[in-house]
Design a protein around this motif. Structure first.
Motif, PDB file in Angstrom:
ATOM      1  N   ARG A 103       0.851  -1.267   0.202  1.00 34.39           N
ATOM      2  CA  ARG A 103      -0.438   0.149   0.455  1.00 34.39           C
ATOM      3  C   ARG A 103       0.413   1.495   0.005  1.00 34.39           C
ATOM      4  N   HIS A 104       1.768   1.885   0.898  1.00 34.16           N
ATOM      5  CA  HIS A 104       3.032   2.539   0.577  1.00 34.16           C
ATOM      6  C   HIS A 104       3.428   2.739  -0.628  1.00 34.16           C
ATOM      7  N   PHE A 105       4.287   2.168  -1.025  1.00 32.24           N
ATOM      8  CA  PHE A 105       4.534   1.987  -2.398  1.00 32.24           C
ATOM      9  C   PHE A 105       3.609   2.207  -3.678  1.00 32.24           C
ATOM     10  N   LEU A 106       2.525   1.856  -3.372  1.00 33.30           N
ATOM     11  CA  LEU A 106       1.751   2.719  -4.608  1.00 33.30           C
ATOM     12  C   LEU A 106       0.959   3.832  -3.643  1.00 33.30           C
ATOM     13  N   SER A 107       1.488   4.052  -3.128  1.00 31.03           N
ATOM     14  CA  SER A 107       0.873   4.959  -2.577  1.00 31.03           C
ATOM     15  C   SER A 107       1.761   5.918  -3.326  1.00 31.03           C
ATOM     16  N   VAL A 108       3.019   6.145  -2.933  1.00 33.33           N
ATOM     17  CA  VAL A 108       4.022   6.679  -3.762  1.00 33.33           C
ATOM     18  C   VAL A 108       4.133   6.967  -4.820  1.00 33.33           C
ATOM     19  N   PHE A 109       4.148   6.147  -5.984  1.00 37.43           N
ATOM     20  CA  PHE A 109       4.176   5.634  -7.108  1.00 37.43           C
ATOM     21  C   PHE A 109       2.867   6.479  -8.111  1.00 37.43           C
ATOM     22  N   SER A 110       2.265   6.220  -7.112  1.00 38.33           N
ATOM     23  CA  SER A 110       0.581   6.746  -7.964  1.00 38.33           C
ATOM     24  C   SER A 110       1.165   8.503  -7.799  1.00 38.33           C
ATOM     25  N   LEU A 143       6.585  -5.801  -7.469  1.00 35.55           N
ATOM     26  CA  LEU A 143       5.414  -4.827  -8.074  1.00 35.55           C
ATOM     27  C   LEU A 143       5.673  -3.769  -8.379  1.00 35.55           C
ATOM     28  N   SER A 144       7.409  -2.653  -8.472  1.00 37.10           N
ATOM     29  CA  SER A 144       7.668  -1.567  -9.717  1.00 37.10           C
ATOM     30  C   SER A 144       7.437  -1.690 -10.268  1.00 37.10           C
ATOM     31  N   ALA A 145       7.871  -2.872 -10.984  1.00 34.12           N
ATOM     32  CA  ALA A 145       7.348  -3.261 -12.704  1.00 34.12           C
ATOM     33  C   ALA A 145       6.555  -2.904 -13.042  1.00 34.12           C
ATOM     34  N   ALA A 146       5.383  -3.803 -12.031  1.00 31.97           N
ATOM     35  CA  ALA A 146       4.302  -4.440 -12.365  1.00 31.97           C
ATOM     36  C   ALA A 146       2.941  -3.141 -12.176  1.00 31.97           C
ATOM     37  N   VAL A 147       3.223  -2.150 -11.028  1.00 34.92           N
ATOM     38  CA  VAL A 147       2.245  -1.372 -11.520  1.00 34.92           C
ATOM     39  C   VAL A 147       3.148   0.195 -12.518  1.00 34.92           C
ATOM     40  N   ASN A 148       4.268   0.166 -13.084  1.00 36.34           N
ATOM     41  CA  ASN A 148       4.561   0.667 -13.754  1.00 36.34           C
ATOM     42  C   ASN A 148       4.278   0.460 -15.351  1.00 36.34           C
ATOM     43  N   ARG A 149       4.289  -1.011 -15.729  1.00 36.02           N
ATOM     44  CA  ARG A 149       3.713  -1.615 -17.081  1.00 36.02           C
ATOM     45  C   ARG A 149       2.670  -1.603 -16.764  1.00 36.02           C
ATOM     46  N   SER A 150       1.800  -1.502 -16.315  1.00 33.14           N
ATOM     47  CA  SER A 150       0.144  -1.052 -16.186  1.00 33.14           C
ATOM     48  C   SER A 150       0.089   0.237 -16.223  1.00 33.14           C
ATOM     49  N   LEU A 151       0.835   1.011 -16.095  1.00 31.11           N
ATOM     50  CA  LEU A 151       0.671   2.451 -16.473  1.00 31.11           C
ATOM     51  C   LEU A 151       0.946   2.514 -18.066  1.00 31.11           C
ATOM     52  N   GLY A 152       2.030   2.031 -18.833  1.00 34.16           N
ATOM     53  CA  GLY A 152       2.513   2.221 -20.327  1.00 34.16           C
ATOM     54  C   GLY A 152       3.754   3.051 -20.034  1.00 34.16           C
ATOM     55  N   ASP A 153       4.948   2.169 -18.464  1.00 33.76           N
ATOM     56  CA  ASP A 153       6.018   2.251 -17.698  1.00 33.76           C
ATOM     57  C   ASP A 153       6.227   3.555 -17.778  1.00 33.76           C
ATOM     58  N   PRO A 154       5.225   4.722 -17.384  1.00 31.68           N
ATOM     59  CA  PRO A 154       6.767   5.535 -17.124  1.00 31.68           C
ATOM     60  C   PRO A 154       7.687   6.082 -17.032  1.00 31.68           C
ATOM     61  N   LEU A 155       8.278   5.921 -16.118  1.00 24.27           N
ATOM     62  CA  LEU A 155       9.616   5.469 -15.112  1.00 24.27           C
ATOM     63  C   LEU A 155      10.612   4.304 -15.815  1.00 24.27           C
ATOM     64  N   THR A 156      11.554   5.134 -15.794  1.00 26.81           N
ATOM     65  CA  THR A 156      12.555   4.104 -16.025  1.00 26.81           C
ATOM     66  C   THR A 156      13.157   2.763 -15.033  1.00 26.81           C
ATOM     67  N   PRO A 157      13.773   1.980 -15.384  1.00 24.73           N
ATOM     68  CA  PRO A 157      14.018   0.962 -14.403  1.00 24.73           C
ATOM     69  C   PRO A 157      14.688   2.163 -13.070  1.00 24.73           C
ATOM     70  N   ASP A 158      15.676   1.819 -13.488  1.00 23.37           N
ATOM     71  CA  ASP A 158      16.550   3.166 -12.929  1.00 23.37           C
ATOM     72  C   ASP A 158      15.827   3.790 -11.685  1.00 23.37           C
ATOM     73  N   GLU A 159      14.889   4.558 -12.225  1.00 20.93           N
ATOM     74  CA  GLU A 159      13.466   5.375 -11.547  1.00 20.93           C
ATOM     75  C   GLU A 159      13.673   4.574 -10.771  1.00 20.93           C
ATOM     76  N   LEU A 160      12.723   3.729 -11.141  1.00 14.69           N
ATOM     77  CA  LEU A 160      12.003   2.792 -10.368  1.00 14.69           C
ATOM     78  C   LEU A 160      12.938   2.698  -9.135  1.00 14.69           C
ATOM     79  N   ARG A 161      13.653   1.655  -8.809  1.00 19.81           N
ATOM     80  CA  ARG A 161      15.278   1.933  -8.702  1.00 19.81           C
ATOM     81  C   ARG A 161      16.015   2.694  -7.300  1.00 19.81           C
ATOM     82  N   ILE A 162      15.885   4.359  -7.624  1.00 18.62           N
ATOM     83  CA  ILE A 162      15.926   5.300  -7.172  1.00 18.62           C
ATOM     84  C   ILE A 162      14.318   5.062  -5.868  1.00 18.62           C
ATOM     85  N   LEU A 163      13.447   5.470  -6.698  1.00 17.45           N
ATOM     86  CA  LEU A 163      11.746   5.494  -5.965  1.00 17.45           C
ATOM     87  C   LEU A 163      12.047   4.301  -4.788  1.00 17.45           C
ATOM     88  N   ILE A 164      12.486   3.008  -5.085  1.00 18.44           N
ATOM     89  CA  ILE A 164      12.380   1.956  -3.908  1.00 18.44           C
ATOM     90  C   ILE A 164      13.209   2.614  -2.647  1.00 18.44           C
TER      91      ILE A 164
END
Length: 355
Positions: A103-110, A143-164
Motif C-alpha cells: 500500500r505504501h509503495f502504491l501511494s508513492v508511485f501514484s 511490484l514497481s515493475a508491474a504497476v509501472n507497466r500497467s500505466l505504460g512504463d512512465p518511469l525507467t527501471p533506474d528511476e523505480l530503483r531510486i524510488l524504492i
C-alpha cells in the motif's frame, strides 16, 4: 514510539525517533514527480523478480532509516517473488500477507506519476523473511515493475530503483510502517541480475554476470538472535557503525583494486578469498558476532572443506555457499557440523522478467 540511541564514537551520541506511520505518509518522489502520458490498463501485468544475497555494506555511517546509501555488494539468486497488478477505478485491492508495504509503495508511485486511479495487486514472495535473502526489496522490485507497466512504463527501471530506495519501509504493528535500512543492492540485482556493487546514494558502480552455472546453497545456522526491528537497528547503528569508521578505507580499497577485477575475470576463488577477508572487517564483523563467534567457526570449516565462496548475507544468519560441488557432496560436508541446506538454487543473471 521508540527512542533509540546511536553511538559511533566517544563524542558521537545521538537519539533517533524510531517512529512508525501510516502507509502513504512521508512520501519522497525523488524529483521524479511530473506530468506523464499514462495509459492505464485493466489487463493484468505479471512480474517475477529474483531474491538476493547481500554480502556486505561498505560504510554504515552513510545510511540510516529514511536515508538510503552506505554502498554494498550483492548478487541475485533463483528464489522468486511474483506480482500481478492491474489498474482499477479507485482504491487499492491487495492480496498479500504484508499489505502495508504494498500500500505504501502504491501511494508513492501514484503520487510520483500523477495517477489518481487504483490498483489491484496479488503478490507472493519467496517466504524467507528476515534471514538475509531480501524479502522486502524483492517484492517491491516486482511490484514497481508491474504497476509501472500497467500505466505504460512512465518511469525507467533506474528511476523505480531510486524510488524504492528512498521510500524503503518495513511493516510494524497495526498496519503501520517505519523506514528501514537500504543500500540499494537488492533492487539493483533483483532488477538486472548478476552481482552489483553500489556506492553511496544508491549509485550503481559496477554490475556483471556472476557465477554462471555455479550452485548456490543457503545454510541457515541456528540463532536465537533477531535480525529485524530494534535489534537490527541497535546492531547496525552502534557497533557496526563504529567498526566502519576504522575499516571503511580498507574495504573500499579491496573492492576497487581486487574484488571488481576478480569479478570482471570471473575468478570465483579470488572473490571468495577477498570476501573472507571482508567478513572480519568493519560492520560485517559486527553482524556476524551479533549471532555469535560460532558463525565464524562454521564458515571456516566450510572453507577448509574446499568450498570456493562463503559469505553471510545481510545481518544473517544465512550463509551463502557458491561452489561446483553437488548437493550430495555438500550434505556430506554439512552433516558433521549439524547443518542442513535450507535453499538449493543458482545465481540469477537475468533479473526481473515479465510473465
Amino acid at each position: 514510539m521508540t527512542i533509540l540511541k546511536i553511538r559511533g564514537g566517544d563524542l558521537d551520541l545521538v537519539e533517533y525517533d524510531f517512529a512508525s506511520f501510516s502507509p502513504g505518509e512521508n512520501i519522497n518522489t525523488c524529483g521524479f514527480e511530473g506530468t506523464y502520458a499514462l495509459t492505464p490498463s485493466q489487463v493484468p501485468v505479471r512480474t517475477r523478480a529474483p531474491g538476493r544475497i547481500h554480502l556486505t555494506v561498505l560504510d554504515m555511517n552513510r545510511f540510516a532509516p529514511g536515508q538510503p546509501g552506505g554502498g554494498g555488494i550483492g548478487f541475485a539468486i533463483d528464489v522468486f517473488a511474483e506480482v500481478e497488478a492491474r489498474c482499477i477505478e479507485t482504491g487499492y485491492e491487495i492480496n498479500y500477507s504484508r499489505p502495508s508495504i504494498v500500500r505504501h509503495f502504491l501511494s508513492v508511485f501514484s503520487k510520483t506519476v500523477g495517477y489518481t486511479g487504483g490498483f489491484s495487486v496479488t503478490a507472493k514472495d519467496h517466504n524467507y523473511k528476515h534471514v538475509g535473502l531480501g524479502s522486502t526489496s524483492t517484492i517491491l522490485t516486482a511490484l514497481s515493475a508491474a504497476v509501472n507497466r500497467s500505466l505504460g512504463d512512465p518511469l525507467t527501471p533506474d528511476e523505480l530503483r531510486i524510488l524504492i530506495g528512498n521510500n524503503y519501509i518495513e511493516e510494524t504493528e497495526e498496519g503501520r510502517v517505519a523506514f528501514g535500512f537500504e543500500t540499494g543492492v537488492g533492487p539493483a540485482v533483483s532488477g538486472k541480475g548478476g552481482m552489483a556493487i553500489l556506492g553511496d546514494n544508491l549509485t550503481l558502480v559496477y554490475r556483471n554476470q556472476f557465477g554462471e552455472g555455479k550452485n548456490v546453497y543457503v545454510v541457515i545456522p541456528p540463532s536465537s538472535i533477531s535480525s529485524a526491528g530494534e535489534e537490527e537497528f541497535s546492531l547496525l547503528m552502534n557497533k557496526a557503525r563504529s567498526l566502519d569508521y576504522r575499516d571503511r578505507e580498507l574495504k573500499a580499497y579491496i573492492i576497487m583494486m581486487d574484488f571488481i577485477p576478480a569479478l570482471n575475470k570471473g575468478d570465483l576463488k579470488k572473490m571468495g578469498d577477498l570476501m573472507w577477508e571482508m567478513e572480519f572487517r568493519g560492520s560485517k564483523r559486527a553482524e556476524i558476532e551479533h549471532h555469535s563467534f560460532e558463525l565464524y567457526q562454521y564458515m571456516h570449516k566450510l572453507r577448509k572443506a574446499g568450498l570456493e565462496f562463503i559469505g553471510m548475507s545481510s545481518v544473517g544468519p544465512s550463509i551463502a555457499v557458491i561452489t561446483d560441488l553437488s548437493q550430495d557432496k555438500l550434505i556430506s560436508i554439512l552433516k558433521p557440523l549439524d547443518l542442513e541446506i535450507a535453499v538449493c538454487t543458482k545465481v540469477n543473471n537475468s533479473g526481473l522478467i515479465y510473465l
